[in-house]
Write a protein that holds these residues in place. Sequence first.
Motif, PDB file in Angstrom:
ATOM      1  N   PHE A  81       1.279  10.338   4.921  1.00  0.00           N
ATOM      2  CA  PHE A  81       1.292   8.883   5.064  1.00  0.00           C
ATOM      3  C   PHE A  81       2.518   8.375   4.320  1.00  0.00           C
ATOM      4  O   PHE A  81       2.634   8.564   3.102  1.00  0.00           O
ATOM      5  CB  PHE A  81       0.001   8.296   4.486  1.00  0.00           C
ATOM      6  CG  PHE A  81      -0.120   6.824   4.696  1.00  0.00           C
ATOM      7  CD1 PHE A  81      -0.285   6.309   5.962  1.00  0.00           C
ATOM      8  CD2 PHE A  81      -0.073   5.947   3.622  1.00  0.00           C
ATOM      9  CE1 PHE A  81      -0.398   4.940   6.173  1.00  0.00           C
ATOM     10  CE2 PHE A  81      -0.179   4.576   3.821  1.00  0.00           C
ATOM     11  CZ  PHE A  81      -0.343   4.073   5.094  1.00  0.00           C
ATOM     12  N   SER A  82       3.440   7.748   5.054  1.00  0.00           N
ATOM     13  CA  SER A  82       4.760   7.470   4.510  1.00  0.00           C
ATOM     14  C   SER A  82       4.981   5.964   4.416  1.00  0.00           C
ATOM     15  O   SER A  82       5.478   5.335   5.339  1.00  0.00           O
ATOM     16  CB  SER A  82       5.799   8.121   5.446  1.00  0.00           C
ATOM     17  OG  SER A  82       7.028   8.280   4.817  1.00  0.00           O
ATOM     18  N   MET A  83       4.625   5.418   3.267  1.00  0.00           N
ATOM     19  CA  MET A  83       4.728   3.971   3.097  1.00  0.00           C
ATOM     20  C   MET A  83       5.632   3.610   1.920  1.00  0.00           C
ATOM     21  O   MET A  83       6.528   2.775   2.038  1.00  0.00           O
ATOM     22  CB  MET A  83       3.332   3.397   2.881  1.00  0.00           C
ATOM     23  CG  MET A  83       3.307   1.924   2.619  1.00  0.00           C
ATOM     24  SD  MET A  83       1.722   1.250   3.087  1.00  0.00           S
ATOM     25  CE  MET A  83       1.321   0.301   1.681  1.00  0.00           C
ATOM     26  N   THR A  84       5.435   4.250   0.771  1.00  0.00           N
ATOM     27  CA  THR A  84       6.135   3.841  -0.450  1.00  0.00           C
ATOM     28  C   THR A  84       7.630   4.182  -0.375  1.00  0.00           C
ATOM     29  O   THR A  84       8.012   5.235   0.113  1.00  0.00           O
ATOM     30  CB  THR A  84       5.497   4.540  -1.667  1.00  0.00           C
ATOM     31  OG1 THR A  84       4.100   4.268  -1.638  1.00  0.00           O
ATOM     32  CG2 THR A  84       6.090   4.048  -2.969  1.00  0.00           C
ATOM     33  N   THR A  92      11.914  -0.357  -3.201  1.00  0.00           N
ATOM     34  CA  THR A  92      11.117  -1.589  -3.203  1.00  0.00           C
ATOM     35  C   THR A  92       9.803  -1.297  -3.928  1.00  0.00           C
ATOM     36  O   THR A  92       9.403  -0.139  -4.039  1.00  0.00           O
ATOM     37  CB  THR A  92      10.791  -2.073  -1.762  1.00  0.00           C
ATOM     38  OG1 THR A  92       9.979  -1.086  -1.118  1.00  0.00           O
ATOM     39  CG2 THR A  92      12.042  -2.318  -0.947  1.00  0.00           C
ATOM     40  N   ALA A  93       9.139  -2.346  -4.404  1.00  0.00           N
ATOM     41  CA  ALA A  93       7.919  -2.144  -5.202  1.00  0.00           C
ATOM     42  C   ALA A  93       6.742  -1.800  -4.297  1.00  0.00           C
ATOM     43  O   ALA A  93       6.294  -2.625  -3.499  1.00  0.00           O
ATOM     44  CB  ALA A  93       7.611  -3.406  -6.005  1.00  0.00           C
ATOM     45  N   SER A 122       3.789  -1.556  -5.096  1.00  0.00           N
ATOM     46  CA  SER A 122       2.610  -2.363  -5.396  1.00  0.00           C
ATOM     47  C   SER A 122       2.639  -3.697  -4.665  1.00  0.00           C
ATOM     48  O   SER A 122       1.646  -4.422  -4.674  1.00  0.00           O
ATOM     49  CB  SER A 122       2.495  -2.575  -6.905  1.00  0.00           C
ATOM     50  OG  SER A 122       3.714  -3.049  -7.403  1.00  0.00           O
ATOM     51  N   HIS A 146       5.173  15.843  -3.075  1.00  0.00           N
ATOM     52  CA  HIS A 146       5.359  14.428  -2.741  1.00  0.00           C
ATOM     53  C   HIS A 146       6.797  14.248  -2.241  1.00  0.00           C
ATOM     54  O   HIS A 146       7.748  14.245  -3.025  1.00  0.00           O
ATOM     55  CB  HIS A 146       5.084  13.551  -3.963  1.00  0.00           C
ATOM     56  CG  HIS A 146       3.731  13.818  -4.556  1.00  0.00           C
ATOM     57  ND1 HIS A 146       2.564  13.531  -3.888  1.00  0.00           N
ATOM     58  CD2 HIS A 146       3.356  14.387  -5.726  1.00  0.00           C
ATOM     59  CE1 HIS A 146       1.529  13.888  -4.624  1.00  0.00           C
ATOM     60  NE2 HIS A 146       1.988  14.415  -5.738  1.00  0.00           N
ATOM     61  N   ILE A 164      -1.945   4.965 -10.889  1.00  0.00           N
ATOM     62  CA  ILE A 164      -0.779   4.455 -10.147  1.00  0.00           C
ATOM     63  C   ILE A 164      -1.008   4.459  -8.631  1.00  0.00           C
ATOM     64  O   ILE A 164      -0.761   3.457  -7.961  1.00  0.00           O
ATOM     65  CB  ILE A 164       0.475   5.302 -10.490  1.00  0.00           C
ATOM     66  CG1 ILE A 164       0.802   5.187 -11.975  1.00  0.00           C
ATOM     67  CG2 ILE A 164       1.666   4.874  -9.627  1.00  0.00           C
ATOM     68  CD1 ILE A 164       1.904   6.114 -12.460  1.00  0.00           C
ATOM     69  N   TYR A 165      -1.472   5.610  -8.076  1.00  0.00           N
ATOM     70  CA  TYR A 165      -1.533   5.663  -6.607  1.00  0.00           C
ATOM     71  C   TYR A 165      -2.677   4.795  -6.080  1.00  0.00           C
ATOM     72  O   TYR A 165      -3.598   4.456  -6.799  1.00  0.00           O
ATOM     73  CB  TYR A 165      -1.620   7.105  -6.082  1.00  0.00           C
ATOM     74  CG  TYR A 165      -2.777   7.963  -6.553  1.00  0.00           C
ATOM     75  CD1 TYR A 165      -4.082   7.740  -6.129  1.00  0.00           C
ATOM     76  CD2 TYR A 165      -2.546   9.044  -7.402  1.00  0.00           C
ATOM     77  CE1 TYR A 165      -5.126   8.551  -6.532  1.00  0.00           C
ATOM     78  CE2 TYR A 165      -3.575   9.869  -7.823  1.00  0.00           C
ATOM     79  CZ  TYR A 165      -4.876   9.612  -7.385  1.00  0.00           C
ATOM     80  OH  TYR A 165      -5.902  10.409  -7.796  1.00  0.00           O
ATOM     81  N   ASP A 166      -2.556   4.461  -4.800  1.00  0.00           N
ATOM     82  CA  ASP A 166      -3.494   3.521  -4.161  1.00  0.00           C
ATOM     83  C   ASP A 166      -3.561   2.202  -4.912  1.00  0.00           C
ATOM     84  O   ASP A 166      -4.612   1.565  -5.004  1.00  0.00           O
ATOM     85  CB  ASP A 166      -4.899   4.136  -4.066  1.00  0.00           C
ATOM     86  CG  ASP A 166      -5.060   4.974  -2.809  1.00  0.00           C
ATOM     87  OD1 ASP A 166      -4.040   5.249  -2.166  1.00  0.00           O
ATOM     88  OD2 ASP A 166      -6.194   5.335  -2.479  1.00  0.00           O
ATOM     89  N   VAL A 178      -2.416  -4.268 -10.518  1.00  0.00           N
ATOM     90  CA  VAL A 178      -2.564  -5.007  -9.264  1.00  0.00           C
ATOM     91  C   VAL A 178      -4.044  -5.198  -8.944  1.00  0.00           C
ATOM     92  O   VAL A 178      -4.476  -6.273  -8.494  1.00  0.00           O
ATOM     93  CB  VAL A 178      -1.822  -4.272  -8.132  1.00  0.00           C
ATOM     94  CG1 VAL A 178      -2.092  -4.922  -6.784  1.00  0.00           C
ATOM     95  CG2 VAL A 178      -0.332  -4.245  -8.426  1.00  0.00           C
ATOM     96  N   GLN A 220      -5.373  -7.789 -11.277  1.00  0.00           N
ATOM     97  CA  GLN A 220      -4.911  -9.106 -10.844  1.00  0.00           C
ATOM     98  C   GLN A 220      -5.751  -9.604  -9.672  1.00  0.00           C
ATOM     99  O   GLN A 220      -6.181 -10.758  -9.633  1.00  0.00           O
ATOM    100  CB  GLN A 220      -3.442  -9.006 -10.432  1.00  0.00           C
ATOM    101  CG  GLN A 220      -2.887 -10.262  -9.794  1.00  0.00           C
ATOM    102  CD  GLN A 220      -1.418 -10.080  -9.442  1.00  0.00           C
ATOM    103  OE1 GLN A 220      -0.557  -9.990 -10.307  1.00  0.00           O
ATOM    104  NE2 GLN A 220      -1.126 -10.000  -8.164  1.00  0.00           N
TER     105      GLN A 220
END
Length: 439
Positions: free
Chosen positions: A137-140, A144-145, A147, A231, A385-387, A392, A395
Motif C-alpha cells: 500500500f503506497s501512500m506515504t 509531504t506529511a 499525517s 519498507h 507512528i504508523y496508521d 493526530v 487531536q
Amino acid sequence: MSPYDAMAWDFSTEPEFRRELDWMAGFVRAEIWPLETVADDLGADGFERAIAPLRDEVKERGLWAAHLPPALGGQSFGQVKLGLMHEILGSSPHAPLVFGCNAPDSGNAELLALAGTSDQKQQWLEPLLAGDLRSAFSMTEPDTAGSDPTLLATRAIDDGDAWVIDGHKWFSSNGSIADFLVVMAVTDPDARPHQRASMFIVPADTPGVRIVRDVPTMEQPAEHFGRLGGHAEIVYDGVRVARDALLGARGAGFELAQQRLGPGRIHHCMRWLGVSRRAFDMLCERALGRHAHGSLLAEKQTVQNWIADSAAQMQAARLMTLHAAWRIDAEGAAAARQEIALIKFFGAGVLHDVVDRALQAHGALGYSTDLPLEAMYRFARAARIYDGPDEVHRQSVARRILRGYRAPEGGVPTEHVPTRRAAARERFAGLLEAVTSND
Ligand SMILES: Cc1cc2nc3c(=O)[nH]c(=O)nc-3n(C[C@H](O)[C@H](O)[C@H](O)COP(=O)(O)OP(=O)(O)OC[C@H]3O[C@@H](n4cnc5c(N)ncnc54)[C@H](O)[C@@H]3O)c2cc1C
C-alpha cells in the motif's frame, strides 16, 4: 454517544468459537513460536516451505483469511471475533502470515473486496488470497506529511486511454517484494481536500516504477533489499496504467482508505495485546526467578507496581478495543471513529509500557537479543507512528469530544462556586430564611 447509554455491551462469543480460539492459541504456540528463532536461517524459500503445511491446516480448519466475506473464502466473523483472533495471532510476528491475514495484504484484499470490479477481483484478489501474489500500500511520501494526507503530491493525470502517475513514496511495506502496489495519487487537485485523491492498482513491473531501496529502520537497521517486512522507497516516473487500474471511484481514495484503516486498527490493537501478554508473562516469570538485595524482584514494590499497572493497562486496552470492535459490528466503522482513534493511541502506549517494564526487569538480558524483548521494544515504537501518529489520533478524539461542549457564558465557569451559591441562595431563599429564623 452519551457516556451513560451503553450498558448493554456484549463481547461474548459462542462456545464453538471459544473452542476455535483455544485451538488457535495452542497451534500458534506449538507450531509457529518455534519458527521465530530459525526464520532468518531458513531464508525466504525455506520459510515458505516451513509454513505451507501450517497454512493448509489453517485452511482445513476454515480459519484462513477470516476477515473476508464467505464468497471470498473468509468467515465474515465480525470485528469482535476477529479482534479476539488477532490477540492470539499477535503473539508471534509470523502467525498472521500463516492465517492469511498479514498486513498489508489483508488490508489490500479488503480494499479489493470492497471496491474492486469483478475483473480486478479475478486478476488481483483471488491470487492474493491464494497466497500466489504479494501487495503493498503506497501512500506515504518522504516530502509531504503523511499525517495529513490531504497534502499528497503524487499526481495521476488522465491521459485519454491511460492514467499517468508521477510521484515519490516511501515506507510502502513489502513494496520491494510486491507483485502489485495500491497507489494513492491526486487526480482532482481542485476538488475538496478529501475528494482529491484516488487509488490505483499498479503492477510492480510497470515501466517507470523504480524501487529505490528498502529503508533501513529501527526494526531492520542493516541495509537489505527485497525481504518480507521491508519498507520500500519508490519513485513513480511517468507510470502509465490502463484506465481500469483505478480502484473504486475517482476521488474516493480517502473514503476507501478510512474503510481500510478502521477495522485494521482494531486488529493492530489486539495484536499489540498479544505482544503485551507475552512480554507480561516474561515480566512475571522474571520477577519470581531473580533475587537481588535480599529478596526476589517479585517482593519489591516497584516491580509489583509494574505488574499491577501492566495488568490494569492491558485490561483497559482490551476492553476499549473490544468495545470499538463491538461498535463497528453494531453500527459500522464510521460510527466508531472516536473509539478507534482512542484505542489506536492508547493501545500503542500500553504496548510500549508493558514491553519497557519487562525489558527493564530483565536488565542486560532484556536488552540483549537472547530474549525477544528488544525486538518487541523496536516493534512497539513504530506503533505510535504508523496508521496515524499518536498526536493526530489524540487531536481527532479531542476535537470530537469538544463538539459536545461550548465556552461558558460570560467567561464564568459553569462550576464557579460563588456563582452557583448565589443562584442556590435565591432558589432556596425560603428554606434558608426558615433555618436562620429557627436559630
Ligand atoms: C513501520 C511502518 C510501516 C509503515 N507502512 C506504511 C505502508 O505500508 N504504506 C504507507 O503508505 N505508509 C506506511 N507507513 C508510513 C506511516 O503511515 C507514516 O509514517 C505516518 O502516517 C506519519 O507520516 P510521516 O511519517 O510523514 O510523519 P509526519 O506527518 O511528518 O509527522 C511527524 C510528526 O509530527 C507530529 N504531528 C503530526 N501531526 C500533528 C498534529 N496534528 N498535532 C501534533 N503533532 C503532530 C507527530 O509527532 C508526528 O509523528 C509506515 C510507517 C512505519 C513506521
